[in-house]
Design an enzyme around this catalytic site. Sequence first.
Site, PDB file in Angstrom:
ATOM      1  N   TYR A 179       0.859  -1.188   0.000  1.00 22.55           N
ATOM      2  CA  TYR A 179       0.000   0.000   0.000  1.00 22.55           C
ATOM      3  C   TYR A 179       0.892   1.233   0.000  1.00 22.55           C
ATOM      4  O   TYR A 179       1.874   1.295   0.748  1.00 22.55           O
ATOM      5  CB  TYR A 179      -0.884   0.003   1.249  1.00 22.55           C
ATOM      6  CG  TYR A 179      -1.737   1.237   1.411  1.00 22.55           C
ATOM      7  CD1 TYR A 179      -2.761   1.525   0.500  1.00 22.55           C
ATOM      8  CD2 TYR A 179      -1.547   2.116   2.477  1.00 22.55           C
ATOM      9  CE1 TYR A 179      -3.558   2.651   0.649  1.00 22.55           C
ATOM     10  CE2 TYR A 179      -2.345   3.247   2.635  1.00 22.55           C
ATOM     11  CZ  TYR A 179      -3.343   3.505   1.725  1.00 22.55           C
ATOM     12  OH  TYR A 179      -4.127   4.623   1.887  1.00 22.55           O
ATOM     13  N   ASP A 274       9.236   2.698   0.006  1.00 20.83           N
ATOM     14  CA  ASP A 274       8.192   3.346   0.785  1.00 20.83           C
ATOM     15  C   ASP A 274       8.404   2.916   2.236  1.00 20.83           C
ATOM     16  O   ASP A 274       8.003   1.834   2.644  1.00 20.83           O
ATOM     17  CB  ASP A 274       6.816   2.933   0.272  1.00 20.83           C
ATOM     18  CG  ASP A 274       5.678   3.586   1.056  1.00 20.83           C
ATOM     19  OD1 ASP A 274       5.960   4.158   2.139  1.00 20.83           O
ATOM     20  OD2 ASP A 274       4.535   3.525   0.606  1.00 20.83           O
ATOM     21  N   LYS A 302       4.225   8.756   9.134  1.00 22.39           N
ATOM     22  CA  LYS A 302       3.959   8.156  10.446  1.00 22.39           C
ATOM     23  C   LYS A 302       4.923   8.635  11.540  1.00 22.39           C
ATOM     24  O   LYS A 302       4.798   9.764  11.980  1.00 22.39           O
ATOM     25  CB  LYS A 302       3.876   6.636  10.297  1.00 22.39           C
ATOM     26  CG  LYS A 302       2.728   6.288   9.318  1.00 22.39           C
ATOM     27  CD  LYS A 302       2.220   4.892   9.336  1.00 22.39           C
ATOM     28  CE  LYS A 302       0.898   4.826   8.569  1.00 22.39           C
ATOM     29  NZ  LYS A 302       0.914   4.152   7.279  1.00 22.39           N
TER      30      LYS A 302
HETATM   31  C1  LIG Z   1       0.332   4.723   5.906  1.00 21.90           C
HETATM   32  C2  LIG Z   1       1.076   4.478   4.653  1.00 21.90           C
HETATM   33  C3  LIG Z   1       1.021   5.341   3.554  1.00 21.90           C
HETATM   34  C4  LIG Z   1       0.075   6.514   3.504  1.00 21.90           C
HETATM   35  O1  LIG Z   1       0.349   7.435   4.494  1.00 21.90           O
HETATM   36  P1  LIG Z   1      -0.808   8.465   4.941  1.00 21.90           P
HETATM   37  O2  LIG Z   1      -0.125   9.342   5.933  1.00 21.90           O
HETATM   38  O3  LIG Z   1      -1.903   7.625   5.493  1.00 21.90           O
HETATM   39  O4  LIG Z   1      -1.219   9.189   3.720  1.00 21.90           O
HETATM   40  C5  LIG Z   1       1.829   5.091   2.478  1.00 21.90           C
HETATM   41  N1  LIG Z   1       2.664   4.043   2.468  1.00 21.90           N
HETATM   42  C6  LIG Z   1       2.749   3.196   3.497  1.00 21.90           C
HETATM   43  C7  LIG Z   1       3.731   2.069   3.445  1.00 21.90           C
HETATM   44  C8  LIG Z   1       1.944   3.372   4.611  1.00 21.90           C
HETATM   45  O5  LIG Z   1       2.011   2.484   5.619  1.00 21.90           O
END
Ligand SMILES: *Cc1c(COP(=O)(O)O)cnc(C)c1O
Length: 456
Positions: A179, A274, A302
Amino acid sequence: MKGAGKTSLRERAIGNSLPDYVSGDDFMTSTSALNTTQSSALYERACKAIPGGVNSPVRAFRSVGGTPLFMESGQGCRLRDADGNEFLDFCSSWGPLISGHRHPDIVTAVKDQADKALTFGTPCEGEVLLAEFILSRLNRPGMEKIRFVNSGTEAVMSALRLARGFTGRDKIIKFEGCYHGHSDSLLVKAGSGLATLGTPDSAGVPADFTQGTIVLPLDDENAVREAFKNFPDSIAALILEPVPANNGLLLQRPEFLKFLREVTRENGTLLIFDEVISGFRLGFGGAAEKYGIDPDLAAYGKIIGGGMPVGAFAGRSEIFEKLAPDGPVYQAGTLSGNPVAMAAGLAQLKLLTPEFYAHLEKLTGILRDEFNAAGRNWKIESAGSIFWFYRGKDAPRRADQIEREAMTEYAAFHAHCLERGLYLAPSGYEVGFMSSPMEEKDVRALLDAALEFFRS
Ligand SMILES: *Cc1c(COP(=O)(O)O)cnc(C)c1O
C-alpha cells in the site's frame, strides 16, 4: 448472509493496493462486556455528518464487526475511550506512536512552538533542524536532500512524480499487497497475467491514470525481469514497501530486495523504498539500514511527525535538482514544513536510540516466541517492533498466500481482546505496533489473551 456482495468487494481488494476497508458486516462480533454508550451515541451522530462516520475507512470496524470506539485521551501505552474504558494500545495510531501517547518531550516541543506561531507559510528554523537531523543520522550516501509534506500519501505521490521527471519515463512498477497511500495511480490491482498494466481498484479513478502502473507479485524475480523485458527503457521507478506491512506482514527475502536494487540500476529505473511504516521503526534508518540496501528515493511518514501530520521524501541531490523551485517537477504545500509538526517530529526522532529499539524488540520477541512455541495454527510474524497474527504453517511472502478465511476468526479475536482491555487494529490484515512505554507485563497481557483465545 447479508452483505455477501460486500465480501466479494473485500476479496477483490485483498492482495492489491487497498488496505482493508471494504469487507462486509455479515459477521457481527460481540463487544457486550464493554459499556459503549457514549461511543455508540457519537458514532450515530458521526454517521449523520461524516461519510460512514469516519475520516479514514478502516477505522469503521467493518471487517471486525461492531462499531468503532471513540477515543478521548491517551497516556503512555494506554488509551481511554468516551465511556471511560481503558485499553493497552497496540494500534499506536497505525504506527506513528512509537513513544506512546503524550511523551513529555514531544508535548513540550509542541506547546513551546504553539506559543510562538502555528504556521508561517515562510521557511522556519524547525524545518532546517529536522532535515539536518534526519540526513545526518541516516548517514547513507544516497540521502542528501529531503522535502517535507503532510502525509505518507503525499510523500509517495511526490517521489513518483520526481522519479518520472528525473528519468523522463512514465511507467512505474508496484507490488500486489503493498500500500502506498491513496493517490490515483497507485490504487491499482493486478491484471491476470504477469507484467500487465493495472486497472483501477477504486471507483473514481480513470483507467488512464493507472495505465502506467505495472503490478507484480512480491517474491518473484522472474515477474520483475519479464516486466523490464516487456517495457524496455520506459519504467521510471519501481516502488515497494521493503517490509510490506499493510496487507499482513509479508517479509521479503533479502536476496529479492538486493535483486530489485540491481535490476533497477541496470535498467536506469529508480528504486523507491516506501518506508512510511518501516522508517524509524525497524531502526532509525528503517529497512534500508536493516538490509544494507540504498534506494534512490525513500518516502517517510507516520513516526516522522511524532503524532503530527508529516511526510517526507529523500534522496540524492542530483535527483532533487529536478524538483521545484530548482527544477521543472512541481510540488508544493501550504502547511508543508509546519513549525508545530517539525518540532514534534524532531522531539520524537531524538528519542530513537539503539537502547530504545532494543527494548521494543525484546518485547516483540517475547510475544512472538512464546506465542509461536505454543504450537497453535495461528502464529506471529514480526519485524522490529511490528507484529502480525496469521493463520497457517509458513509466514506468507505474497498477498495471495494469506488465508482469507482466517479473518472471521480474527474478528472474534479482536472482540476478545477489546473485552480484555487490549486495543488491536480492527482488521486481520493490519499489523500491531509496540511502543516504548510498554513493559513486559503489558506484552504478557496480550500474550495471555492470545493463548487463551487460540487454544479454544
Ligand atoms: C500509511 C502508509 C502510507 C500513507 O500514508 P498516509 O499518511 O496515510 O497518507 C503510504 N505508504 C505506506 C507504506 C503506509 O504504511
